[in-house]
Design a protein around this motif. Sequence first.
Motif, PDB file in Angstrom:
ATOM      1  N   SER A   1       0.816  -1.218   0.000  1.00 57.12           N
ATOM      2  CA  SER A   1       0.000   0.000   0.000  1.00 57.12           C
ATOM      3  C   SER A   1       0.849   1.267   0.000  1.00 57.12           C
ATOM      4  N   ASN A   2       0.415   2.229  -0.793  1.00 57.74           N
ATOM      5  CA  ASN A   2       1.088   3.532  -0.787  1.00 57.74           C
ATOM      6  C   ASN A   2       0.572   4.388   0.369  1.00 57.74           C
ATOM      7  N   GLU A   3      -0.704   4.147   0.735  1.00 58.60           N
ATOM      8  CA  GLU A   3      -1.347   4.967   1.776  1.00 58.60           C
ATOM      9  C   GLU A   3      -0.886   4.580   3.175  1.00 58.60           C
ATOM     10  N   THR A   4      -0.914   3.261   3.444  1.00 59.96           N
ATOM     11  CA  THR A   4      -0.520   2.787   4.772  1.00 59.96           C
ATOM     12  C   THR A   4       0.646   1.801   4.649  1.00 59.96           C
ATOM     13  N   PRO A   5       1.880   2.315   4.764  1.00 57.13           N
ATOM     14  CA  PRO A   5       3.056   1.445   4.618  1.00 57.13           C
ATOM     15  C   PRO A   5       2.996   0.252   5.586  1.00 57.13           C
ATOM     16  N   GLY A   6       3.425  -0.894   5.074  1.00 54.13           N
ATOM     17  CA  GLY A   6       3.389  -2.108   5.899  1.00 54.13           C
ATOM     18  C   GLY A   6       2.098  -2.873   5.710  1.00 54.13           C
ATOM     19  N   ASP A   7       1.151  -2.224   5.045  1.00 45.80           N
ATOM     20  CA  ASP A   7      -0.134  -2.883   4.782  1.00 45.80           C
ATOM     21  C   ASP A   7      -0.248  -3.185   3.284  1.00 45.80           C
ATOM     22  N   ASP A   8      -1.252  -3.971   2.917  1.00 45.10           N
ATOM     23  CA  ASP A   8      -1.448  -4.308   1.496  1.00 45.10           C
ATOM     24  C   ASP A   8      -2.726  -3.685   0.939  1.00 45.10           C
ATOM     25  N   ASP A   9      -2.689  -3.381  -0.358  1.00 45.72           N
ATOM     26  CA  ASP A   9      -3.912  -3.022  -1.084  1.00 45.72           C
ATOM     27  C   ASP A   9      -4.331  -4.262  -1.865  1.00 45.72           C
ATOM     28  N   TYR A  10      -5.617  -4.463  -1.969  1.00 42.56           N
ATOM     29  CA  TYR A  10      -6.111  -5.605  -2.763  1.00 42.56           C
ATOM     30  C   TYR A  10      -6.661  -5.069  -4.074  1.00 42.56           C
ATOM     31  N   ILE A  11      -6.255  -5.690  -5.156  1.00 43.68           N
ATOM     32  CA  ILE A  11      -6.586  -5.162  -6.494  1.00 43.68           C
ATOM     33  C   ILE A  11      -7.320  -6.199  -7.332  1.00 43.68           C
ATOM     34  N   ILE A  12      -8.329  -5.699  -8.034  1.00 45.16           N
ATOM     35  CA  ILE A  12      -9.106  -6.548  -8.949  1.00 45.16           C
ATOM     36  C   ILE A  12      -8.908  -6.001 -10.369  1.00 45.16           C
ATOM     37  N   GLN A  13      -8.641  -6.912 -11.321  1.00 44.15           N
ATOM     38  CA  GLN A  13      -8.531  -6.512 -12.734  1.00 44.15           C
ATOM     39  C   GLN A  13      -9.631  -7.221 -13.525  1.00 44.15           C
ATOM     40  N   VAL A  14     -10.199  -6.510 -14.495  1.00 44.84           N
ATOM     41  CA  VAL A  14     -11.151  -7.130 -15.427  1.00 44.84           C
ATOM     42  C   VAL A  14     -10.463  -7.210 -16.781  1.00 44.84           C
ATOM     43  N   ILE A  15     -10.399  -8.425 -17.348  1.00 46.91           N
ATOM     44  CA  ILE A  15      -9.690  -8.632 -18.623  1.00 46.91           C
ATOM     45  C   ILE A  15     -10.697  -9.081 -19.683  1.00 46.91           C
ATOM     46  N   ASN A  16     -10.618  -8.454 -20.864  1.00 48.40           N
ATOM     47  CA  ASN A  16     -11.602  -8.773 -21.909  1.00 48.40           C
ATOM     48  C   ASN A  16     -11.199  -9.997 -22.743  1.00 48.40           C
ATOM     49  N   GLY A  17     -11.994 -10.289 -23.761  1.00 53.07           N
ATOM     50  CA  GLY A  17     -11.787 -11.468 -24.600  1.00 53.07           C
ATOM     51  C   GLY A  17     -10.506 -11.457 -25.416  1.00 53.07           C
ATOM     52  N   TYR A  18      -9.845 -10.280 -25.483  1.00 47.95           N
ATOM     53  CA  TYR A  18      -8.579 -10.177 -26.212  1.00 47.95           C
ATOM     54  C   TYR A  18      -7.379 -10.227 -25.264  1.00 47.95           C
ATOM     55  N   GLY A  19      -7.670 -10.401 -23.985  1.00 52.26           N
ATOM     56  CA  GLY A  19      -6.584 -10.454 -23.006  1.00 52.26           C
ATOM     57  C   GLY A  19      -6.145  -9.081 -22.529  1.00 52.26           C
ATOM     58  N   GLU A  20      -6.946  -8.058 -22.817  1.00 56.94           N
ATOM     59  CA  GLU A  20      -6.585  -6.692 -22.411  1.00 56.94           C
ATOM     60  C   GLU A  20      -7.256  -6.327 -21.083  1.00 56.94           C
ATOM     61  N   THR A  21      -6.518  -5.628 -20.241  1.00 53.80           N
ATOM     62  CA  THR A  21      -7.087  -5.181 -18.963  1.00 53.80           C
ATOM     63  C   THR A  21      -7.979  -3.968 -19.226  1.00 53.80           C
ATOM     64  N   VAL A  22      -9.265  -4.113 -18.945  1.00 54.50           N
ATOM     65  CA  VAL A  22     -10.197  -3.006 -19.223  1.00 54.50           C
ATOM     66  C   VAL A  22     -10.581  -2.244 -17.949  1.00 54.50           C
ATOM     67  N   GLU A  23     -10.279  -2.840 -16.806  1.00 57.45           N
ATOM     68  CA  GLU A  23     -10.594  -2.165 -15.541  1.00 57.45           C
ATOM     69  C   GLU A  23      -9.648  -2.675 -14.460  1.00 57.45           C
ATOM     70  N   GLU A  24      -9.191  -1.753 -13.622  1.00 63.21           N
ATOM     71  CA  GLU A  24      -8.337  -2.158 -12.498  1.00 63.21           C
ATOM     72  C   GLU A  24      -8.688  -1.272 -11.316  1.00 63.21           C
ATOM     73  N   VAL A  25      -9.145  -1.900 -10.242  1.00 60.07           N
ATOM     74  CA  VAL A  25      -9.487  -1.098  -9.057  1.00 60.07           C
ATOM     75  C   VAL A  25      -8.921  -1.736  -7.796  1.00 60.07           C
ATOM     76  N   SER A  26      -8.557  -0.879  -6.865  1.00 60.45           N
ATOM     77  CA  SER A  26      -8.073  -1.383  -5.573  1.00 60.45           C
ATOM     78  C   SER A  26      -9.163  -1.129  -4.530  1.00 60.45           C
ATOM     79  N   ASP A  27      -8.985  -1.717  -3.358  1.00 57.33           N
ATOM     80  CA  ASP A  27      -9.971  -1.495  -2.284  1.00 57.33           C
ATOM     81  C   ASP A  27     -10.017  -0.017  -1.910  1.00 57.33           C
ATOM     82  N   VAL A  28      -8.875   0.688  -2.078  1.00 56.33           N
ATOM     83  CA  VAL A  28      -8.814   2.125  -1.762  1.00 56.33           C
ATOM     84  C   VAL A  28      -9.703   2.915  -2.734  1.00 56.33           C
ATOM     85  N   ASP A  29      -9.666   2.518  -4.032  1.00 57.91           N
ATOM     86  CA  ASP A  29     -10.451   3.224  -5.061  1.00 57.91           C
ATOM     87  C   ASP A  29     -11.950   3.177  -4.778  1.00 57.91           C
ATOM     88  N   ILE A  30     -12.397   2.068  -4.193  1.00 57.47           N
ATOM     89  CA  ILE A  30     -13.856   1.916  -4.074  1.00 57.47           C
ATOM     90  C   ILE A  30     -14.370   1.993  -2.633  1.00 57.47           C
TER      91      ILE A  30
END
Lengths: 189, 116
Positions: free
Chosen positions: B49-78
């Motif tokens: 995590s950039n916000e709280t050092p020593g801690d982790d951010d959890y990230i979710i990526q959405v990948i389309n049918g071509y293998g491209e990342t179309v969305e990426e969000v962390s728990d901080v973002d939402i």
Amino acid sequence: MTLIIKALRYILDLNVSMLSILIQENHIGDYSSIIALIITVIGFGITILQLTKTKKASEIATSAVNAIRDDLKKIDTLTSLSSVVTEMEEIKHLQREKNLLKLPEKYAKLRTSLITIKGFSSIFAEEDLKIIQGTITQLSASEEAIDIHFENTISSTLKVSKLNGSISNHIDKLNEVLIRIKLKIGENS
Amino acid sequence: MSYQKTADIIIKISKKTQDDLIEWETTERAGKYQVSFSNYSIRIFKSISNETPGDDDYIIQVINGYGETVEEVSDVDIKSLLPDAYKIMKNTYELARRKAMGVDEALDSILDELDE
């Protein structure tokens, strides 16, 4: 019977007037109209029957052609997917040898092949589509991982064991898809 | 940018993972797991995590049918949309790891043999 013999005799003798009297007296014109009508109706029925048979035969032929076309599509998909699996095995070999330069190109080529194969979605069950989608995602991510490795070798965490483990996992799943397609060939004929 | 749909997906993925209804798998990176649907894939991983050092951010990526990342969000973002985002995504990540690595299957097998 006597009437027919008489009529034939008048016809042979070319006795038109007697033949005409015979027809009028015995109402032969009325009977022949009825008989002609019956023959027409029977003829029409036979024609309909023949047309129905022809239509059924045509439908059977169309269905057989469609089944053959479907099987050819499955065989084509099977061949393409088998090639993908073979090339994935080759990728594992290149990764073991740390021959990384050719890899991004190979990953991209395989990804494109799988996107094309996935286009024949009518052949695949939902489970198969998930497996193919998973492999596309994996190949794309591996390509990116190799590119990042080339950009920044020092901090790279690229591990051949993880790359190959993941490829092997997807090869196993694609082999399951291959078996399912093989079993589907000929099932509609 | 609104992450409402992504938040909905995170909740549904979390529920289905808890109910053992989705098949998480390992990837080319340790600590990164993916699940695929007919036309999209979801990846989950953690990063420092950039916000709280020593801690982790959890990230979710959405990948389309071509293998491209179309969305990426962390728990901080939402977290404004989903106050429990950190807890939900951390739990999903842990369950995904166990499922992808076959932890429960391994433990069940060992327990079975110990019970014999």
